[in-house]
Design an enzyme around this catalytic site. Sequence first.
Site, PDB file in Angstrom:
ATOM      1  N   ASP A  64      10.231   0.125  -5.926  1.00 26.92           N
ATOM      2  CA  ASP A  64      10.201   1.341  -6.906  1.00 26.92           C
ATOM      3  C   ASP A  64      10.864   2.376  -6.388  1.00 26.92           C
ATOM      4  O   ASP A  64      11.032   2.059  -4.944  1.00 26.92           O
ATOM      5  CB  ASP A  64       8.731   1.457  -7.600  1.00 26.92           C
ATOM      6  CG  ASP A  64       7.697   1.783  -6.419  1.00 26.92           C
ATOM      7  OD1 ASP A  64       7.845   1.617  -5.258  1.00 26.92           O
ATOM      8  OD2 ASP A  64       6.593   2.142  -6.993  1.00 26.92           O
ATOM      9  N   HIS A 186      11.343  -7.720   4.510  1.00 30.23           N
ATOM     10  CA  HIS A 186      11.733  -6.284   4.163  1.00 30.23           C
ATOM     11  C   HIS A 186      12.292  -5.598   5.702  1.00 30.23           C
ATOM     12  O   HIS A 186      11.864  -5.704   6.413  1.00 30.23           O
ATOM     13  CB  HIS A 186      10.463  -5.585   3.553  1.00 30.23           C
ATOM     14  CG  HIS A 186      11.039  -4.422   2.641  1.00 30.23           C
ATOM     15  ND1 HIS A 186      11.241  -3.107   3.225  1.00 30.23           N
ATOM     16  CD2 HIS A 186      11.304  -4.277   1.339  1.00 30.23           C
ATOM     17  CE1 HIS A 186      11.451  -2.506   2.351  1.00 30.23           C
ATOM     18  NE2 HIS A 186      11.656  -3.075   1.157  1.00 30.23           N
TER      19      HIS A 186
END
Length: 224
Positions: A64, A186
Amino acid sequence: MAQIENDWLPALSPEFKKDYYRELFKFVKAAYGSGPVFPPPDDIFNAFHRTAFSDVKVVILGQDPYPTYGQAHGLCFSVLPGVLIPRSLQNIYKELQDELGCYIPNNGCLYKWADQGVFLLNAVLTVNEGNPGSHANKGWEQFTDAAIKALNDCDRPIVYLLWGAYARKKKELLNNPKQLILEAAHPSPLSARNGFFGCGHFKKANEFLKTNGLEEIDWQIDNI
């Protein structure tokens, strides 16, 4: 919310007519009316505006938007010139330097990638200030999954860079044998050393594109 008007519209227009999207629209409108929400309303669909459906060659998935004032502008991992480069993006730049010899640029604006066909998509397109994940499970995921499925259905080569557990879950949407899925940790400072550094994704993506007769991505973000 600024309307999508390019060739993404045929793929996504059915979503705008569904009940979940009507509820999502109401939620987002109310959120912007009650406090700081990022990105600015006109930038919500920036990833779609900047990279046409027919131009997508590489997909990078984020979770997000940045929840800090001045950072989010509708492209995952990207910030506008003059904004401090976030640490995850700093690690992406380090990996590019190690893989391809790119220099570390003085800005975090990834428009150059988007303009070459790198679709910089967050799964959730809005967020409350200071509250990551605050707009999760409101309908955005269904909308962006529809975009991913539309790309999966394309009869052309596309590379998906899935970084981190959240992005890697999207693998279940992808089954096109003409397309390539690359997975890694990540680039966050908390996980980059657990498999993002040394993943070779940028080089592998370009090799795949070249093998399939497509122009490679110039990953070097230029100094301003």
